[in-house]
Design an enzyme around this catalytic site. Structure first.
Site, PDB file in Angstrom:
ATOM      1  N   LYS A  16       0.840  -1.204   0.000  1.00  0.00           N
ATOM      2  CA  LYS A  16       0.000   0.000   0.000  1.00  0.00           C
ATOM      3  C   LYS A  16       0.878   1.258   0.000  1.00  0.00           C
ATOM      4  O   LYS A  16       0.681   2.177  -0.809  1.00  0.00           O
ATOM      5  CB  LYS A  16      -0.902  -0.005   1.231  1.00  0.00           C
ATOM      6  CG  LYS A  16      -1.621   1.332   1.499  1.00  0.00           C
ATOM      7  CD  LYS A  16      -2.305   1.329   2.851  1.00  0.00           C
ATOM      8  CE  LYS A  16      -2.836   2.703   3.208  1.00  0.00           C
ATOM      9  NZ  LYS A  16      -3.912   3.160   2.310  1.00  0.00           N
ATOM     10  N   CYS A 508      -7.022  -0.494   2.113  1.00  0.00           N
ATOM     11  CA  CYS A 508      -7.099  -1.586   3.076  1.00  0.00           C
ATOM     12  C   CYS A 508      -8.120  -1.257   4.151  1.00  0.00           C
ATOM     13  O   CYS A 508      -8.333  -0.089   4.482  1.00  0.00           O
ATOM     14  CB  CYS A 508      -5.748  -1.815   3.743  1.00  0.00           C
ATOM     15  SG  CYS A 508      -4.439  -2.265   2.608  1.00  0.00           S
ATOM     16  N   HIS A 633     -27.323   3.998   1.588  1.00  0.00           N
ATOM     17  CA  HIS A 633     -26.347   4.027   0.481  1.00  0.00           C
ATOM     18  C   HIS A 633     -25.887   2.615   0.192  1.00  0.00           C
ATOM     19  O   HIS A 633     -25.628   1.841   1.114  1.00  0.00           O
ATOM     20  CB  HIS A 633     -25.145   4.900   0.846  1.00  0.00           C
ATOM     21  CG  HIS A 633     -24.035   4.829  -0.160  1.00  0.00           C
ATOM     22  ND1 HIS A 633     -24.132   5.388  -1.413  1.00  0.00           N
ATOM     23  CD2 HIS A 633     -22.813   4.238  -0.105  1.00  0.00           C
ATOM     24  CE1 HIS A 633     -23.013   5.153  -2.083  1.00  0.00           C
ATOM     25  NE2 HIS A 633     -22.200   4.451  -1.313  1.00  0.00           N
ATOM     26  N   CYS A 635     -23.085   0.364  -2.261  1.00  0.00           N
ATOM     27  CA  CYS A 635     -21.911   0.421  -3.136  1.00  0.00           C
ATOM     28  C   CYS A 635     -22.139  -0.408  -4.385  1.00  0.00           C
ATOM     29  O   CYS A 635     -23.227  -0.912  -4.624  1.00  0.00           O
ATOM     30  CB  CYS A 635     -20.676  -0.061  -2.386  1.00  0.00           C
ATOM     31  SG  CYS A 635     -20.091   1.111  -1.154  1.00  0.00           S
ATOM     32  N   HIS A 686     -13.414   6.889  -6.741  1.00  0.00           N
ATOM     33  CA  HIS A 686     -12.293   5.953  -6.600  1.00  0.00           C
ATOM     34  C   HIS A 686     -11.129   6.335  -7.498  1.00  0.00           C
ATOM     35  O   HIS A 686     -10.100   5.676  -7.496  1.00  0.00           O
ATOM     36  CB  HIS A 686     -12.750   4.530  -6.913  1.00  0.00           C
ATOM     37  CG  HIS A 686     -13.792   4.027  -5.960  1.00  0.00           C
ATOM     38  ND1 HIS A 686     -15.143   4.202  -6.181  1.00  0.00           N
ATOM     39  CD2 HIS A 686     -13.681   3.395  -4.769  1.00  0.00           C
ATOM     40  CE1 HIS A 686     -15.809   3.671  -5.164  1.00  0.00           C
ATOM     41  NE2 HIS A 686     -14.954   3.182  -4.299  1.00  0.00           N
TER      42      HIS A 686
END
Length: 746
Positions: A16, A508, A633, A635, A686
């Site tokens: 990451k 993560c 909401h 995703c 994103h």
């Protein structure tokens, strides 16, 4: 022994950190690749007792994206790019080019990059990554096994970017896929390739007639082919696969117990069985007696020398190791097993299965038994008051119809058509994280911490008022994670220090661990929601995470049915809604981002899940007054198959992620006559790119082709915590300008 895959993010999230340094040009490409190589070397060392180590399970972003790159399945808008610039552009977007769509990997919280296929694609094999990693493993003295997404799963999870059908594309995709296998077959005689085909657990589809032909052709190249499925049973595909020339099948016997009915077919065909028995999706110490009982059933039918014990799926879905967990309650920690520990469990189970209880494994076996027996008897997991409340629970829902509620809400809340808002979170800056970390370590006092949080909330409210958002949020600066924050304030939860799991790319999460009965001792969000509301005359939403999402994004106790755990959570959220509305919060968002990902993969199991998941959401929202507007909401999801359940949830407003898919996901809402209000995402959060006013204007126009302005809210795709302020501010300003432009047109 057979490990299907290993976590790749690193014990300390090394990948990451390297990726984010590379993306911000603080690290060179060569330095990034060196970090990746070091991680692979380390991860293989943990697999050294296995007959072969897994190669190509490692990825700089995502394995589906890796395969798209290896097959030359590159969307036209990216074909002028090369190397890592091309690779990351497909995942994250670049300039004016939006990234490829992302969605959940079956019913997990891992996101994959959806392949975009077209009849105009010119496929070209690029096996460099796989070959390099294979040779790396060989040079270290390991026998490698290549992990590869299967052709049927790849095309089954893809989308077409033009009017061609997947069946039109299949022959061309099959040809290049076989070329890739032919290339890999030259690595050495009998190259072992494990083909991941989890799509098979969903039952028959249009490509099933080609399974035998494709896998027989793969075997003509001389590779040793293992076809692995996981997450549920895959009996329909197994019937076909046993008639092919593959060497063996990998089946999940934890989440696919019905795979036991296929054992005779496997035995008759003389195929190797790779039995998934060590849980790759949850973190509890294996009950070895239970595993041995399943193995006894299997070995009554399949010869013992054909049975290879393995993980139920890739260990990608669990944290790396519990070695550094020094703060957790020691008793609870003893109940846990992460990836490194699961490899050791696999070694022990293998020894017990082959040799029985002998001197070399007796101590480890008895320790495992002691841990499991102790957990069952522990007083930490039982709460009499919670059990009594559940026993007396009557499933309820809001008494007033949506039509009646929305009239009251429109009048009292006074928001316009195409009302603008955000999903909830604003950027988690380094300064904000440092503030929370210092407070957690005791380096600053409560007043200093709370003043810092208040300053951030104040700035968020001022910014939102300045650009003209209609419904505001407080930005969630006090929250580390949308599930962890709530779990930390409930009983029955425990948290790891380093239990990180990859969600997508460099993102993560550290899932909470539900080990016992759950309850909410006191209000979790009222303090900060009330403070934010005191700063503005505009409405500030209260922000909660729903019970189903808390469940699906946690590691859940395996000694109580999931639906019973979820009911306990729903009462916690109901109590919080009651506190918020009584405290003057008029719009409350109950996020169910993970509602869809909890769905069973086999159709016959869906109804049961839908029933109790829906009940739990309704328990939470049933306390809301008619004038309290409940938002939710969701995703990335395909809504076609759950639209009726979404209707039954009866949220006043649902916001959904749609920016990467135009208005396609929204069309189903029109087709079924969905009456409640909807907030489709108008830009993708994103990706770091900043959408222009014109781009968002066009997106809203597309939405208006499907639903009327009276029914639409305008918002980004998802929360903004992972973005930077320099990306968020211009993006939201452009969103507001686009709405103003459309409103001015009448």
């Amino acid at each position: 022994m057979n490990i299907i895959g290993f976590p790749r993010i690193g014990e300390k999230r090394e990948l990451k950190k390297a990726l984010e340094s590379f993306w911000t040009k603080k690290m060179s490409e060569n330095e990034l690749l060196c970090v990746a190589k070091e991680l692979r070397t380390l991860h293989w060392s943990y697999q050294k007792k296995c007959p072969f180590v897994v190669v190509n399970d490692f990825s700089l972003y995502d394995n589906m994206l890796d395969l798209s790159y290896a097959l030359g399945a590159i969307p036209a808008r990216f074909r002028n790019l090369k190397g890592l610039e091309l690779y990351f552009a497909m995942a994250r977007g670049n300039g004016e080019n939006v990234a490829c769509e992302m969605t959940k990997w079956f019913n997990t919280n891992y996101h994959f990059v959806v392949p975009e296929l077209s009849k105009h694609d010119c496929y070209t094999v690029n096996a460099e990554k796989i070959i390099n990693e294979y040779n790396e493993a060989k040079s270290l003295g390991y026998a490698p096994k290549i992990s590869l997404i299967g052709l049927f799963t790849y095309i089954g999870l893809s989308k077409t970017s033009d009017n061609s059908s997947k069946k039109d594309i299949f022959p061309h995709l099959k040809k290049v896929y076989l070329e890739l296998i032919k290339t890999l077959s030259t690595l050495e005689k009998g190259t072992i390739i494990e083909f991941h085909e989890p799509i098979f657990v969903k039952g028959e589809n249009e490509f099933f007639p080609y399974i035998k032909e494709v896998y027989n052709e793969i075997c003509t190249f001389g590779v040793k082919a293992i076809v692995t499925t996981y997450f549920e049973a895959s009996n329909e595909a197994t019937k076909i696969l046993v008639e092919t020339n593959i060497e063996g099948l990998g089946l999940d016997f934890l989440y696919g117990e019905n795979n036991l009915t296929s054992l005779q077919l496997i035995a008759n065909a003389g195929k190797k069985l790779y039995a998934g028995l060590i849980d790759g999706r949850n973190i509890w110490v294996a009950n070895l007696d239970s595993k041995l009982s399943i193995l006894d059933k299997i070995s009554l039918i399949v010869p013992k020398d054909l049975i290879h014990i393995g993980t139920s799926c890739s260990l990608l879905h669990v944290p790396f190791s519990k070695d550094s967990e020094i703060k957790m309650d020691k008793e609870i920690l003893s109940w846990l097993s992460f990836a490194k520990e699961k490899v050791r469990e696999l070694e022990l189970l293998e020894s017990l299965f082959r040799n029985g209880i002998v001197d070399s494994n007796k101590e480890a076996y008895e320790f495992n038994k002691t841990i499991n027996d102790g957990r069952k008897q522990s007083q930490k997991i039982h709460d009499t008051k919670v059990r009594e409340r559940i026993a007396n629970l009557v499933i309820t829902e809001r008494k007033e119809s949506f039509q009646a509620r929305i009239k009251t809400q429109r009048k009292e809340l006074g928001y316009p058509d195409l009302a603008t808002t955000t999903i909830g979170s604003f950027p988690q800056t380094p300064e904000l994280r440092a503030l929370r970390q210092k407070y957690k370590k005791g380096e600053i006092d409560t007043d200093t911490y709370e003043n810092g949080i208040k300053e951030y909330i104040t700035e968020c409210i001022r910014f939102q008022e300045e650009i003209g958002l209609d419904v505001l949020v407080h930005g969630e600066p006090e929250r580390n994670d949308m599930v962890e924050y709530f779990g930390e304030q409930m009983k029955g939860f425990v948290f790891s220090q380093n239990g990180w799991v990859q969600s997508y790319g460099s993102r993560c999460v550290k899932p909470p661990i539900i080990y016992g009965d759950t309850s909410r001792p006191e209000s979790m969000t009222l303090k900060w929601s009330s403070f934010a509301q005191s700063l503005s005359k505009k409405i500030v939403k209260g922000m909660l995470t729903g019970p189903v999402t808390i469940l699906n994004w946690s590691f859940v106790r395996d000694d109580l049915a999931r639906k019973e755990v979820c009911k306990q959570l729903s009462l916690c959220i109901a109590d919080e809604i009651s506190d918020l509305q009584n405290g003057g919060i008029r719009i409350i968002q109950v996020d169910e981002a993970a509602f869809k990902e909890g769905y069973p993969l086999r159709e016959e199991n869906i109804k049961e899940y839908e029933t109790w998941a829906l009940e739990c959401f309704k328990i939470s929202s049933s306390v809301a007054k008619p004038q309290t507007q409940i938002h939710t909401h969701m995703c990335y999801s395909e809504f076609n198959d759950i639209i009726k359940t979404i209707e039954a949830m009866d949220a006043d407003v649902i916001s959904i992620e749609t920016a990467r898919s135009g208005n396609e996901l929204l069309k189903i809402f029109k087709q079924v006559g969905y009456a409640n209000e909807v907030g489709p995402g108008v830009y993708d959060i994103h990706s770091p790119r900043i959408p222009s006013v014109d781009e968002i204007y066009k997106q809203i126009k597309l939405l208006l082709e499907v639903l009327p302005k009276e029914q639409l809210w305008i918002n980004p795709d998802c929360g903004l915590k992972t973005r930077k302020w320099e990306e968020v501010k211009p993006s939201l300003k452009n969103m507001i300008e686009a709405v103003k432009k459309i409103r001015s047109e009448g």
